[in-house]
Design a protein around this motif. Structure first.
Motif, PDB file in Angstrom:
ATOM      1  N   THR A  70       0.834  -1.199   0.000  1.00 13.21           N
ATOM      2  CA  THR A  70       0.000   0.000   0.000  1.00 13.21           C
ATOM      3  C   THR A  70       0.869   1.249   0.000  1.00 13.21           C
ATOM      4  OG1 THR A  70      -1.667  -1.180   1.296  1.00 13.21           O
ATOM      5  CG2 THR A  70      -1.821   1.215   1.277  1.00 13.21           C
ATOM      6  N   PRO A  71       0.594   2.218  -0.882  1.00 13.22           N
ATOM      7  CA  PRO A  71       1.309   3.489  -0.799  1.00 13.22           C
ATOM      8  C   PRO A  71       1.000   4.189   0.523  1.00 13.22           C
ATOM      9  CG  PRO A  71       0.285   3.245  -2.951  1.00 13.22           C
ATOM     10  CD  PRO A  71      -0.253   2.136  -2.076  1.00 13.22           C
ATOM     11  N   ALA A  72       2.000   4.866   1.054  1.00  6.82           N
ATOM     12  CA  ALA A  72       1.852   5.549   2.339  1.00  6.82           C
ATOM     13  C   ALA A  72       2.743   6.781   2.364  1.00  6.82           C
ATOM     14  CB  ALA A  72       2.244   4.617   3.472  1.00  6.82           C
ATOM     15  N   LYS A  73       2.381   7.696   3.223  1.00  2.00           N
ATOM     16  CA  LYS A  73       3.234   8.845   3.521  1.00  2.00           C
ATOM     17  C   LYS A  73       3.604   8.769   4.991  1.00  2.00           C
ATOM     18  CE  LYS A  73       1.752  11.953  -0.105  1.00  2.00           C
ATOM     19  NZ  LYS A  73       1.306  13.310  -0.443  1.00  2.00           N
ATOM     20  N   PHE A  74       4.784   9.282   5.299  1.00  2.00           N
ATOM     21  CA  PHE A  74       5.286   9.272   6.655  1.00  2.00           C
ATOM     22  C   PHE A  74       5.363  10.694   7.187  1.00  2.00           C
ATOM     23  CE2 PHE A  74       7.784   5.679   4.640  1.00  2.00           C
ATOM     24  CZ  PHE A  74       6.914   4.694   5.065  1.00  2.00           C
ATOM     25  N   SER A  75       5.273  10.826   8.479  1.00  2.00           N
ATOM     26  CA  SER A  75       5.427  12.125   9.130  1.00  2.00           C
ATOM     27  C   SER A  75       6.006  11.898  10.514  1.00  2.00           C
ATOM     28  CB  SER A  75       4.066  12.823   9.227  1.00  2.00           C
ATOM     29  OG  SER A  75       4.218  14.120   9.770  1.00  2.00           O
ATOM     30  N   VAL A 113       2.921   4.954  14.761  1.00  2.00           N
ATOM     31  CA  VAL A 113       3.409   3.574  14.741  1.00  2.00           C
ATOM     32  C   VAL A 113       4.674   3.390  15.568  1.00  2.00           C
ATOM     33  CG1 VAL A 113       2.341   3.020  12.522  1.00  2.00           C
ATOM     34  CG2 VAL A 113       4.674   3.923  12.575  1.00  2.00           C
ATOM     35  N   ALA A 114       5.299   4.505  15.982  1.00  2.00           N
ATOM     36  CA  ALA A 114       6.533   4.377  16.761  1.00  2.00           C
ATOM     37  C   ALA A 114       6.822   5.691  17.476  1.00  2.00           C
ATOM     38  CB  ALA A 114       7.708   4.022  15.854  1.00  2.00           C
ATOM     39  N   THR A 115       7.692   5.590  18.458  1.00  2.00           N
ATOM     40  CA  THR A 115       8.225   6.755  19.136  1.00  2.00           C
ATOM     41  C   THR A 115       9.725   6.766  18.903  1.00  2.00           C
ATOM     42  OG1 THR A 115       6.523   6.663  20.838  1.00  2.00           O
ATOM     43  CG2 THR A 115       8.506   7.914  21.362  1.00  2.00           C
ATOM     44  N   LEU A 116      10.242   7.876  18.422  1.00  2.00           N
ATOM     45  CA  LEU A 116      11.673   8.021  18.165  1.00  2.00           C
ATOM     46  C   LEU A 116      12.280   8.880  19.263  1.00  2.00           C
ATOM     47  CD1 LEU A 116      11.479   8.878  14.356  1.00  2.00           C
ATOM     48  CD2 LEU A 116      11.784   6.640  15.404  1.00  2.00           C
ATOM     49  N   MET A 117      13.270   8.339  19.935  1.00  2.00           N
ATOM     50  CA  MET A 117      13.969   9.089  20.980  1.00  2.00           C
ATOM     51  C   MET A 117      15.382   9.400  20.518  1.00  2.00           C
ATOM     52  SD  MET A 117      11.976   9.648  23.557  1.00  2.00           S
ATOM     53  CE  MET A 117      13.218  10.258  24.679  1.00  2.00           C
ATOM     54  N   ILE A 118      15.761  10.663  20.623  1.00  2.00           N
ATOM     55  CA  ILE A 118      17.127  11.090  20.345  1.00  2.00           C
ATOM     56  C   ILE A 118      17.689  11.555  21.681  1.00  2.00           C
ATOM     57  CG2 ILE A 118      18.617  12.642  19.046  1.00  2.00           C
ATOM     58  CD1 ILE A 118      16.282  12.865  17.001  1.00  2.00           C
ATOM     59  N   GLU A 119      18.602  10.782  22.221  1.00  2.00           N
ATOM     60  CA  GLU A 119      19.132  11.073  23.551  1.00  2.00           C
ATOM     61  C   GLU A 119      19.962  12.351  23.542  1.00  2.00           C
ATOM     62  OE1 GLU A 119      18.183   9.459  26.221  1.00  2.00           O
ATOM     63  OE2 GLU A 119      16.995   8.118  24.964  1.00  2.00           O
ATOM     64  N   SER A 120      20.006  13.005  24.676  1.00  2.00           N
ATOM     65  CA  SER A 120      20.852  14.176  24.857  1.00  2.00           C
ATOM     66  C   SER A 120      22.289  13.781  24.520  1.00  2.00           C
ATOM     67  CB  SER A 120      20.747  14.647  26.310  1.00  2.00           C
ATOM     68  OG  SER A 120      21.589  15.743  26.529  1.00  2.00           O
ATOM     69  N   GLN A 121      22.961  14.653  23.769  1.00  2.00           N
ATOM     70  CA  GLN A 121      24.294  14.283  23.305  1.00  2.00           C
ATOM     71  C   GLN A 121      25.029  15.486  22.728  1.00  2.00           C
ATOM     72  OE1 GLN A 121      24.062  12.235  19.270  1.00  2.00           O
ATOM     73  NE2 GLN A 121      21.915  12.065  19.982  1.00  2.00           N
ATOM     74  N   GLU A 122      26.304  15.275  22.557  1.00  2.00           N
ATOM     75  CA  GLU A 122      27.122  16.220  21.801  1.00  2.00           C
ATOM     76  C   GLU A 122      27.491  15.511  20.510  1.00  2.00           C
ATOM     77  OE1 GLU A 122      30.266  18.087  23.956  1.00  2.00           O
ATOM     78  OE2 GLU A 122      29.038  18.275  25.756  1.00  2.00           O
ATOM     79  N   PHE A 123      27.343  16.212  19.403  1.00  2.00           N
ATOM     80  CA  PHE A 123      27.538  15.540  18.113  1.00  2.00           C
ATOM     81  C   PHE A 123      28.366  16.351  17.121  1.00  2.00           C
ATOM     82  CE2 PHE A 123      23.684  18.025  17.813  1.00  2.00           C
ATOM     83  CZ  PHE A 123      23.807  18.656  16.579  1.00  2.00           C
ATOM     84  N   ARG A 124      29.065  17.338  17.576  1.00  2.00           N
ATOM     85  CA  ARG A 124      29.802  18.172  16.638  1.00  2.00           C
ATOM     86  C   ARG A 124      31.314  18.102  16.815  1.00  2.00           C
ATOM     87  NH1 ARG A 124      26.612  23.772  15.484  1.00  2.00           N
ATOM     88  NH2 ARG A 124      26.419  23.273  13.280  1.00  2.00           N
ATOM     89  N   SER A 125      31.812  16.972  17.261  1.00  2.00           N
ATOM     90  CA  SER A 125      33.270  16.838  17.339  1.00  2.00           C
ATOM     91  C   SER A 125      33.824  16.813  15.920  1.00  2.00           C
ATOM     92  CB  SER A 125      33.658  15.557  18.082  1.00  2.00           C
ATOM     93  OG  SER A 125      33.389  14.419  17.271  1.00  2.00           O
ATOM     94  N   ALA A 180      15.292  14.518  22.720  1.00  2.00           N
ATOM     95  CA  ALA A 180      14.192  14.903  21.840  1.00  2.00           C
ATOM     96  C   ALA A 180      13.335  13.665  21.590  1.00  2.00           C
ATOM     97  CB  ALA A 180      14.723  15.447  20.523  1.00  2.00           C
ATOM     98  N   CYS A 181      12.047  13.887  21.458  1.00  2.00           N
ATOM     99  CA  CYS A 181      11.108  12.790  21.251  1.00  2.00           C
ATOM    100  C   CYS A 181      10.188  13.138  20.093  1.00  2.00           C
ATOM    101  CB  CYS A 181      10.291  12.584  22.530  1.00  2.00           C
ATOM    102  SG  CYS A 181       9.013  11.312  22.401  1.00  2.00           S
ATOM    103  N   PHE A 182      10.006  12.191  19.192  1.00  2.00           N
ATOM    104  CA  PHE A 182       9.112  12.369  18.053  1.00  2.00           C
ATOM    105  C   PHE A 182       8.198  11.164  17.915  1.00  2.00           C
ATOM    106  CE2 PHE A 182      12.765  14.961  17.117  1.00  2.00           C
ATOM    107  CZ  PHE A 182      12.207  16.122  16.622  1.00  2.00           C
ATOM    108  N   GLU A 183       6.963  11.422  17.532  1.00  2.00           N
ATOM    109  CA  GLU A 183       6.043  10.361  17.144  1.00  2.00           C
ATOM    110  C   GLU A 183       6.237  10.141  15.646  1.00  2.00           C
ATOM    111  OE1 GLU A 183       2.245  12.023  18.172  1.00  2.00           O
ATOM    112  OE2 GLU A 183       2.463  11.454  20.277  1.00  2.00           O
ATOM    113  N   PHE A 184       6.412   8.886  15.251  1.00  2.00           N
ATOM    114  CA  PHE A 184       6.525   8.540  13.831  1.00  2.00           C
ATOM    115  C   PHE A 184       5.145   8.077  13.376  1.00  2.00           C
ATOM    116  CE2 PHE A 184       7.546   5.748  10.235  1.00  2.00           C
ATOM    117  CZ  PHE A 184       8.255   6.644   9.455  1.00  2.00           C
ATOM    118  N   LEU A 185       4.631   8.698  12.313  1.00  2.00           N
ATOM    119  CA  LEU A 185       3.262   8.485  11.857  1.00  2.00           C
ATOM    120  C   LEU A 185       3.223   7.968  10.424  1.00  2.00           C
ATOM    121  CD1 LEU A 185       2.439  12.046  13.042  1.00  2.00           C
ATOM    122  CD2 LEU A 185       1.563  10.040  14.204  1.00  2.00           C
ATOM    123  N   VAL A 186       2.209   7.175  10.128  1.00  2.00           N
ATOM    124  CA  VAL A 186       2.006   6.636   8.788  1.00  2.00           C
ATOM    125  C   VAL A 186       0.589   6.975   8.341  1.00  2.00           C
ATOM    126  CG1 VAL A 186       1.866   4.521   7.403  1.00  2.00           C
ATOM    127  CG2 VAL A 186       3.630   4.750   9.149  1.00  2.00           C
TER     128      VAL A 186
END
Length: 151
Positions: free
Chosen positions: A7-12, A79-91, A45-51
């Motif tokens: 089935t075709p779907a869009k994500f958000s 359909v999911a919860t995306l968690m991005i943990e606190s971090q440093e990412f610019r080394s 950061a927390c995001f809901e992943f939607l279809v």
């Protein structure tokens, strides 16, 4: 749109906590990265992943991106919860690693392949941009292993 099985779907994705007071600044050439760095240095950061599944091919076409898929006909479903943990990412090592990554929406299972003309164009454009950037950087195109560690 992408395939979701057959089935075709869009994500958000949307923030889990809507209405938070954000203090985004747009006063630097790298404001997106600067704001993300500031945000993730203090909290996760927390995001809901939607279809959104296509329910009517006529009113929800795959080939015409100018036609909105109305949520009244097909609501987005979490359909999911995306968690991005606190971090440093610019080394320096992380920035170099990032510079040598290549985005490719076609790097997917057949059951989740991109659909439509826009995605077909993206396949070629992204491939050519990645090839050029890797040639200019004199770096081979490689896949991340998931075991990378940065300090």
């Amino acid at each position: 749109p992408y395939l979701m099985g057959s089935t075709p779907a869009k994500f958000s994705a949307r923030p889990c906590f809507r209405g938070q007071d954000s203090q985004w600044k747009a006063d630097s050439p790298n404001y997106l990265g600067d704001n993300l760095e500031s945000y993730l240095s203090e909290r996760s950061a927390c995001f809901e992943f939607l279809v959104q599944l296509q329910t009517d091919p006529t009113s929800m076409p795959v080939e015409d991106p100018t036609i909105e898929w109305k949520e009244s006909k097909a609501p987005f479903v979490k359909v999911a919860t995306l968690m991005i943990e606190s971090q440093e990412f610019r080394s320096e090592a992380q920035q170099e690693f990032c510079e040598n990554l290549s985005m490719n929406p076609w790097h997917a299972h057949v059951q989740h392949q991109p659909l439509g003309g826009i995605n077909r164009v993206r396949r070629e454009v992204y491939r050519k941009i990645a090839t050029l950037r890797h040639d200019l950087n004199r770096e081979p195109q490689t896949e991340p292993t998931g075991n990378e560690v940065f300090h």
